[in-house]
Design an enzyme around this catalytic site. Structure first.
Site, mmCIF file in Angstrom:
data_model
loop_
_atom_site.group_PDB
_atom_site.id
_atom_site.type_symbol
_atom_site.label_atom_id
_atom_site.label_comp_id
_atom_site.label_asym_id
_atom_site.label_seq_id
_atom_site.Cartn_x
_atom_site.Cartn_y
_atom_site.Cartn_z
ATOM 1 N N LYS A 184 -0.771 4.987 4.443
ATOM 2 C CA LYS A 184 -1.688 4.061 5.113
ATOM 3 C C LYS A 184 -1.293 3.894 6.574
ATOM 4 C CE LYS A 184 -3.968 -0.426 4.610
ATOM 5 N NZ LYS A 184 -5.298 0.199 4.807
ATOM 6 N N HIS A 244 0.830 -1.199 0.000
ATOM 7 C CA HIS A 244 0.000 0.000 0.000
ATOM 8 C C HIS A 244 0.868 1.254 0.000
ATOM 9 C CE1 HIS A 244 -3.301 -2.712 1.164
ATOM 10 N NE2 HIS A 244 -4.093 -1.765 0.687
#
Length: 266
Positions: free
Chosen positions: A158, A154
């Site tokens: 995040k 990600h």
């Protein structure tokens, strides 16, 4: 037409949800942000880039919930649980896409959803939820002869790790194999940590750049390997999925649902 309110309306995900809801023919009835947010009072449609909607971003949770049929929430577990509680009091449906819920928080969500229909899913993507079904079937077929490892990637903003989607993938595999995920998940390997156990499910995370989301589950046997991968190219698949869930949840019986229910995969 369904009246949808969006929590976190000025954020990246909230903006895409507003656009997706408008494109799906829904009415944006409310747009919620935290108290003190600099864009409170501004038109939610203009912020999202889909034209003026006549809906000002507000910090009044009760008023926003009162005016909607469904609240869509991609925030944090703490905020989502508060929103779920208010929706329950006002008998409004809610779709929650927040990640990072602990088992205790999920249990509380189920308790709060006793009187209203609610969707709680770590990933609203149609493709990811099809992957969940594939993983369940594959794990049952392969049994204990294949080691299972999960790798997720990600963006560098995040906040939770591993992702809720990766955890759910691990849970699906563990359930199919008759294992307790919380007992077999291995999030950390370093130094001389011994041989891999047969039951464990390894979990590795990568954070960097602007990766929307990538997940790969490896089933590793002797002389062969099967990989189930999903790569998200944009956040629009999550926003479209959340609107699909919002349209589906209206009129359903009270209880806590997930995207497998929404997509008819159960």
């Amino acid at each position: 037409m369904i009246k949808i309110a969006v929590c976190g309306a000025a954020g990246r995900m909230g903006q895409r949800i507003i656009v997706a809801a408008v494109e799906a023919g829904c009415i944006i009835s409310g747009a919620l942000e935290r108290p003190g947010h600099p864009q409170i009072g501004q038109d939610a449609g203009l912020i999202a880039g889909c034209g003026q909607l006549g809906v000002a971003i507000s910090d009044d949770l009760n008023a926003v919930v009162e005016g909607c049929d469904v609240l869509i929430d991609f925030t944090t577990p703490k905020i989502s649980l508060k929103n779920l509680e208010v929706c329950g009091l006002k008998k409004k449906s809610i779709v929650i896409g927040s990640t990072g819920f602990t088992p205790e928080e999920r249990a509380l969500a189920a308790e709060l959803a006793k009187d209203i229909p609610a969707v709680l899913a770590p990933n609203m993507s149609v493709g990811v939820n099809v992957c969940f079904k594939m993983l369940k079937d594959l794990a049952k077929t392969l049994g204990d002869d294949f080691d299972v490892e999960i790798v997720e990637l990600h963006h560098n903003k995040k906040k939770d790790s591993p992702s809720g989607t990766a955890v759910r993938m691990g849970e699906v595999v563990a359930e199919a194999l008759g294992r307790d995920y919380n007992q077999v998940a291995n999030y950390h390997r370093e130094g001389i940590c011994g041989e891999r156990t047969k039951e464990e499910i390894g979990m590795q995370t990568v954070r960097g750049g602007d990766i929307v989301g990538e997940h790969t589950v490896y089933f590793i046997g002797m002389g062969e390997r099967i990989e189930i991968s999903h790569r998200a190219m944009s956040r629009d698949m999550f926003s479209r999925g959340s609107v699909r869930a919002a349209k589906w949840i209206v009129g359903k019986q009270p209880g806590l649902y997930d995207m497998q229910d929404v997509l008819g995969l159960k």
